[in-house]
Write a protein that holds these residues in place. Structure first.
Motif, mmCIF file in Angstrom:
data_model
loop_
_atom_site.group_PDB
_atom_site.id
_atom_site.type_symbol
_atom_site.label_atom_id
_atom_site.label_comp_id
_atom_site.label_asym_id
_atom_site.label_seq_id
_atom_site.Cartn_x
_atom_site.Cartn_y
_atom_site.Cartn_z
ATOM 1 N N SER A 249 0.831 -1.215 0.000
ATOM 2 C CA SER A 249 0.000 0.000 0.000
ATOM 3 C C SER A 249 0.862 1.261 0.000
ATOM 4 N N GLY A 250 1.921 1.237 -0.812
ATOM 5 C CA GLY A 250 2.775 2.414 -0.907
ATOM 6 C C GLY A 250 3.561 2.705 0.356
ATOM 7 N N GLY A 251 3.780 1.677 1.194
ATOM 8 C CA GLY A 251 4.561 1.872 2.407
ATOM 9 C C GLY A 251 3.742 2.248 3.624
ATOM 10 N N ARG A 252 2.410 2.244 3.497
ATOM 11 C CA ARG A 252 1.558 2.560 4.649
ATOM 12 C C ARG A 252 1.350 1.341 5.544
ATOM 13 N N ASP A 253 1.322 0.143 4.922
ATOM 14 C CA ASP A 253 1.021 -1.078 5.664
ATOM 15 C C ASP A 253 2.142 -2.094 5.476
ATOM 16 N N VAL A 254 2.098 -3.135 6.320
ATOM 17 C CA VAL A 254 3.044 -4.240 6.226
ATOM 18 C C VAL A 254 2.267 -5.542 6.167
ATOM 19 N N VAL A 255 2.659 -6.459 5.290
ATOM 20 C CA VAL A 255 2.053 -7.785 5.240
ATOM 21 C C VAL A 255 3.072 -8.802 5.751
ATOM 22 N N LEU A 256 2.596 -9.732 6.597
ATOM 23 C CA LEU A 256 3.419 -10.785 7.175
ATOM 24 C C LEU A 256 2.858 -12.129 6.738
ATOM 25 N N ALA A 257 3.705 -13.017 6.241
ATOM 26 C CA ALA A 257 3.287 -14.357 5.839
ATOM 27 C C ALA A 257 3.869 -15.365 6.823
ATOM 28 N N TRP A 258 2.998 -16.206 7.407
ATOM 29 C CA TRP A 258 3.399 -17.161 8.439
ATOM 30 C C TRP A 258 3.284 -18.588 7.925
ATOM 31 N N SER A 259 4.079 -19.478 8.521
ATOM 32 C CA SER A 259 4.132 -20.863 8.051
ATOM 33 C C SER A 259 2.856 -21.648 8.339
ATOM 34 N N ASP A 260 1.980 -21.142 9.200
ATOM 35 C CA ASP A 260 0.718 -21.841 9.453
ATOM 36 C C ASP A 260 -0.333 -21.527 8.395
ATOM 37 N N GLY A 261 0.057 -20.766 7.375
ATOM 38 C CA GLY A 261 -0.847 -20.481 6.266
ATOM 39 C C GLY A 261 -1.589 -19.178 6.365
#
Length: 301
Positions: A249-261
């Motif tokens: 989102s242009g540096g407004r947000d962060v997405v995290l991907a976890w191994s539990d899906g």
């Protein structure tokens, strides 16, 4: 994709019409790397005792990198015009014209074997790291050494330019990150005390006020780069392995991907704004959709 139990690899190219068009490109060296150029038109891989340039659409050989006899990891310039090869246990790297295979020079030299290389996203500069843990900036076309980024903080685990090419972001095995001025070679700031294990990546947000780090301690941290001394703003942890963290989102947000899906999104990059995305829910944000596809494919492989 590496074929298990074989000495080759294959590339599967998705046709624009929705059908799968598969091109099988077999190479005899198990360490050869077939990585697409930024424009997607070519890849470089080891074949018949040399590194060769192939058309990514039909697999035909276009050029051979002159005087390059060892398999290695190709690193491309932003405009897909240059390639440098990162070889195992090599203190020297060359730079080639990708269209012709002509060797421009072999003037990238470290006092110890090279372990990492990255091109600038805006020009022909390249940053390299050797086992002595100092980083060096070069003019990739001429081989001129521009700066030595001194100040050892352990083994370098990641290094990249910022999107505007003005900064170099470096992550170290001890959990420390550093930000360097790519124009002057000066140290801008050190991000320390947040991670207990080696860093996996360091990324600057587009407005250059915050830095995102994530590490093998399964923690992601947002740092305030705008203050005279950078400090941690937000620490994000979960109950499973952290597979990826990235600005969206242009540096407004962060997405995290976890191994539990699961994916988590930090809205506004604040701890209070984090929400867990339920399994099976496809978010509307295009960046998050891409990361969900990436995580699904990674899990299957």
């Amino acid at each position: 994709r590496i074929n298990p139990g074989s000495d080759g690899f294959s590339r599967h190219v998705l046709g624009t019409g929705g059908g799968l068009r598969s091109n099988m490109l077999n190479f005899p060296a198990p360490l050869s790397t077939g990585i697409f150029t930024p424009d997607g038109r070519r890849l470089v891989a080891f074949q018949d005792g040399a590194m060769r340039v192939f058309d990514s659409r039909d697999g035909t050989a276009q050029a051979t990198l002159a005087k390059c006899r060892d398999a290695g990891w190709p690193v491309y310039s932003h405009d897909s015009s240059l390639v440098s090869i990162l070889g195992m246990n090599k203190e020297t790297a060359g730079v080639w014209d990708l269209a012709t295979g002509q060797l421009l020079h072999r003037d990238i030299i470290h006092p110890s074997p090279l372990v990492m290389m990255a091109f600038s996203p805006i020009d022909d500069r390249i940053v390299t790291s050797g086992m002595e843990n100092n980083l060096r900036l070069w003019d990739a076309r001429t081989g001129e050494e521009l700066h030595v980024l001194q100040g050892k903080a352990g083994n370098v685990m990641s290094c990249r330019f910022s999107d505007d090419g003005r900064l170099v972001l470096v992550g170290y095995a001890g959990g420390t990150a550093r930000v360097w001025d790519a124009q002057t070679g000066d140290l801008v700031t050190t991000l320390a005390g947040g991670h207990s294990q080696r860093l996996r990546d360091v990324r600057l947000n587009p407005d250059k006020t915050r830095v995102l780090t994530w590490a093998m301690d399964d923690k992601a941290i947002i740092w305030d780069l705008a203050k005279p001394k950078a400090h941690a703003l937000v620490e994000m942890e979960g109950d499973s392995k952290l597979l990826q963290a990235r600005w969206i989102s242009g540096g407004r947000d962060v997405v995290l991907a976890w191994s539990d899906g699961h994916l988590e999104v930090a809205r506004g990059a604040t701890r209070e704004g984090i929400r867990r995305l339920p399994e099976g829910v496809v978010p509307s944000n295009q960046d998050i959709q891409e990361w969900r596809r990436w995580h699904t494919n990674s899990s299957r492989e």
